[in-house]
Design an enzyme around this catalytic site. Structure first.
Site, PDB file in Angstrom:
ATOM      1  N   HIS A  57       0.848  -1.198   0.000  1.00 30.63           N
ATOM      2  CA  HIS A  57       0.000   0.000   0.000  1.00 30.63           C
ATOM      3  C   HIS A  57       0.879   1.241   0.000  1.00 30.63           C
ATOM      4  O   HIS A  57       2.098   1.141   0.088  1.00 30.63           O
ATOM      5  CB  HIS A  57      -1.007  -0.015   1.161  1.00 30.63           C
ATOM      6  CG  HIS A  57      -0.426   0.097   2.539  1.00 30.63           C
ATOM      7  ND1 HIS A  57       0.422  -0.857   3.079  1.00 30.63           N
ATOM      8  CD2 HIS A  57      -0.553   1.046   3.504  1.00 30.63           C
ATOM      9  CE1 HIS A  57       0.756  -0.513   4.306  1.00 30.63           C
ATOM     10  NE2 HIS A  57       0.195   0.655   4.595  1.00 30.63           N
ATOM     11  N   HIS A  59       1.348   3.967   1.954  1.00 28.32           N
ATOM     12  CA  HIS A  59       1.872   4.733   3.088  1.00 28.32           C
ATOM     13  C   HIS A  59       3.395   4.879   3.014  1.00 28.32           C
ATOM     14  O   HIS A  59       4.105   3.972   2.583  1.00 28.32           O
ATOM     15  CB  HIS A  59       1.471   4.079   4.414  1.00 28.32           C
ATOM     16  CG  HIS A  59       0.044   4.348   4.781  1.00 28.32           C
ATOM     17  ND1 HIS A  59      -0.666   3.546   5.646  1.00 28.32           N
ATOM     18  CD2 HIS A  59      -0.808   5.350   4.407  1.00 28.32           C
ATOM     19  CE1 HIS A  59      -1.898   4.038   5.776  1.00 28.32           C
ATOM     20  NE2 HIS A  59      -2.011   5.115   5.036  1.00 28.32           N
ATOM     21  N   ASP A  61       5.727   4.758   5.128  1.00 20.04           N
ATOM     22  CA  ASP A  61       6.586   3.782   5.793  1.00 20.04           C
ATOM     23  C   ASP A  61       6.584   2.422   5.077  1.00 20.04           C
ATOM     24  O   ASP A  61       7.092   1.430   5.608  1.00 20.04           O
ATOM     25  CB  ASP A  61       6.203   3.630   7.278  1.00 20.04           C
ATOM     26  CG  ASP A  61       4.800   3.092   7.470  1.00 20.04           C
ATOM     27  OD1 ASP A  61       3.881   3.515   6.743  1.00 20.04           O
ATOM     28  OD2 ASP A  61       4.600   2.239   8.357  1.00 20.04           O
ATOM     29  N   HIS A  62       6.015   2.415   3.858  1.00 21.45           N
ATOM     30  CA  HIS A  62       6.041   1.210   3.029  1.00 21.45           C
ATOM     31  C   HIS A  62       6.594   1.485   1.635  1.00 21.45           C
ATOM     32  O   HIS A  62       6.906   0.551   0.894  1.00 21.45           O
ATOM     33  CB  HIS A  62       4.632   0.608   2.927  1.00 21.45           C
ATOM     34  CG  HIS A  62       4.092   0.213   4.266  1.00 21.45           C
ATOM     35  ND1 HIS A  62       4.006  -1.086   4.693  1.00 21.45           N
ATOM     36  CD2 HIS A  62       3.668   0.972   5.312  1.00 21.45           C
ATOM     37  CE1 HIS A  62       3.548  -1.113   5.939  1.00 21.45           C
ATOM     38  NE2 HIS A  62       3.333   0.122   6.333  1.00 21.45           N
ATOM     39  N   HIS A 115      -7.485  -0.896   5.614  1.00 24.95           N
ATOM     40  CA  HIS A 115      -6.469   0.001   6.179  1.00 24.95           C
ATOM     41  C   HIS A 115      -6.303   1.187   5.229  1.00 24.95           C
ATOM     42  O   HIS A 115      -6.322   2.343   5.650  1.00 24.95           O
ATOM     43  CB  HIS A 115      -5.166  -0.772   6.350  1.00 24.95           C
ATOM     44  CG  HIS A 115      -4.001   0.048   6.811  1.00 24.95           C
ATOM     45  ND1 HIS A 115      -3.947   0.637   8.048  1.00 24.95           N
ATOM     46  CD2 HIS A 115      -2.826   0.372   6.192  1.00 24.95           C
ATOM     47  CE1 HIS A 115      -2.789   1.296   8.173  1.00 24.95           C
ATOM     48  NE2 HIS A 115      -2.101   1.145   7.057  1.00 24.95           N
ATOM     49  N   ASP A 134       0.038  -3.877   6.220  1.00 27.30           N
ATOM     50  CA  ASP A 134      -0.642  -3.422   7.437  1.00 27.30           C
ATOM     51  C   ASP A 134      -2.093  -3.907   7.502  1.00 27.30           C
ATOM     52  O   ASP A 134      -2.932  -3.293   8.152  1.00 27.30           O
ATOM     53  CB  ASP A 134      -0.649  -1.882   7.510  1.00 27.30           C
ATOM     54  CG  ASP A 134       0.724  -1.297   7.791  1.00 27.30           C
ATOM     55  OD1 ASP A 134       1.670  -2.074   8.031  1.00 27.30           O
ATOM     56  OD2 ASP A 134       0.846  -0.059   7.757  1.00 27.30           O
ATOM     57  N   HIS A 172       4.960  -4.631  10.683  1.00 28.24           N
ATOM     58  CA  HIS A 172       5.321  -3.943  11.927  1.00 28.24           C
ATOM     59  C   HIS A 172       5.472  -4.920  13.092  1.00 28.24           C
ATOM     60  O   HIS A 172       4.764  -5.932  13.160  1.00 28.24           O
ATOM     61  CB  HIS A 172       4.249  -2.905  12.322  1.00 28.24           C
ATOM     62  CG  HIS A 172       4.178  -1.738  11.399  1.00 28.24           C
ATOM     63  ND1 HIS A 172       4.955  -0.616  11.549  1.00 28.24           N
ATOM     64  CD2 HIS A 172       3.406  -1.513  10.310  1.00 28.24           C
ATOM     65  CE1 HIS A 172       4.673   0.253  10.598  1.00 28.24           C
ATOM     66  NE2 HIS A 172       3.726  -0.265   9.816  1.00 28.24           N
TER      67      HIS A 172
END
Ligand code: ZN
Ligand code: FE
Length: 256
Positions: A57, A59, A61-62, A115, A134, A172
């Site tokens: 996805h 985001h 942090d990805h 999400h 996530d 995570h």
């Protein structure tokens, strides 16, 4: 023999980036590169040549390492079709039911919104490896930033059908906090209690709790147990639709 060799790289506070290497061809995918530098360094150290990025996805942090890794390696970036405009450098768009082959390792793609509205997961059946970003965490699930409970329950239900031996490579290390919450809604679950103790031991030793197996999650993750009568009963929701139970659990977690 498992076709993929998976190497886990902890980055930032609690993110896991994965290097997944096809043993037959050496093709190596980076799953959800939050950052570039530690990933490139680790691949170099292992002698693995990065050929792909697999994003679950959009985001940051990805995907934060996408462009730098692509620039350094010339790799192909694979990501969710529904999020094509939010995935930096995307080359190949994939969607529910697609099969994408990296070297000789084939992934089946699941569309698992909730999400985010475009989230996908990659299932490498021959390697028993699920990269779910996530959507599903060890003892948890992602917050519903862009989706409704019914949608997330539907997404998790797709993952629930995979083999119990599936390794759940989530993005995570949230497991210890998730365990505390899980015990607050499912205190009667002996397997959960035992798992929570084991997680405390692992974390005290600095050991990752990820990957878990889908079998463990089915037995102990309250978000996957929204259709279990004994969990519904503990929430005072006996006979309720699983979506209602799921929404209750998710709501309690958001306020925990
Ligand atoms: Zn996310
Ligand atoms: Fe994340």
């Amino acid at each position: 023999m498992s076709r993929l060799e998976v190497h886990q790289i902890p980055v930032l506070n609690d993110n896991y980036v994965y290097l997944a290497r096809c043993r037959a061809t050496g093709a190596t995918g980076v799953v959800d590169p939050a950052v570039a530098e530690p990933v490139l360094a680790e691949a170099e150290r292992l002698g693995w040549r990065i050929t792909h990025i697999l994003n679950t996805h959009h985001h940051g942090d990805h995907t934060g390492g996408n462009l730098e890794i692509k620039q350094a390696t010339g790799c192909t970036i694979v990501g969710p079709k529904a999020d094509r405009d939010r995935i930096p450098g995307i080359d190949v768009e994939v969607d529910e039911g697609d099969r994408y082959t990296m070297g000789e390792a084939e992934a089946e793609v699941f569309f698992v919104p909730g999400h985010t509205r475009g989230h996908i997961a990659y299932w490498f059946a021959e390697s028993d490896a699920l990269f779910c970003g996530d959507t599903l965490f060890a003892l948890g699930c992602g917050r519903l930033f862009e989706g409704a409970p019914a949608q997330m329950w539907d997404s998790l239900s797709k993952l629930k059908r995979l083999p119990k031996t599936a390794k759940v490579y989530c993005a995570h290390e949230y497991t210890q906090a998730n365990a505390r919450f899980a015990l607050s809604v499912d205190a009667a679950n002996d397997r959960l209690k035992a798992r929570a103790e084991e997680i405390d031991r692992l974390r005290a030793a600095g050991t990752p709790t990820v990957p878990s197996t889908l079998g463990e999650e089915l037995a102990t993750n309250p978000f996957l147990r929204a259709d279990a009568p004994d969990l519904a009963a503990q929430l005072g929701l006996s006979g309720a639709d699983p979506v209602e139970v799921f929404a209750e659990v998710r709501g309690r977690k958001d306020r925990f």
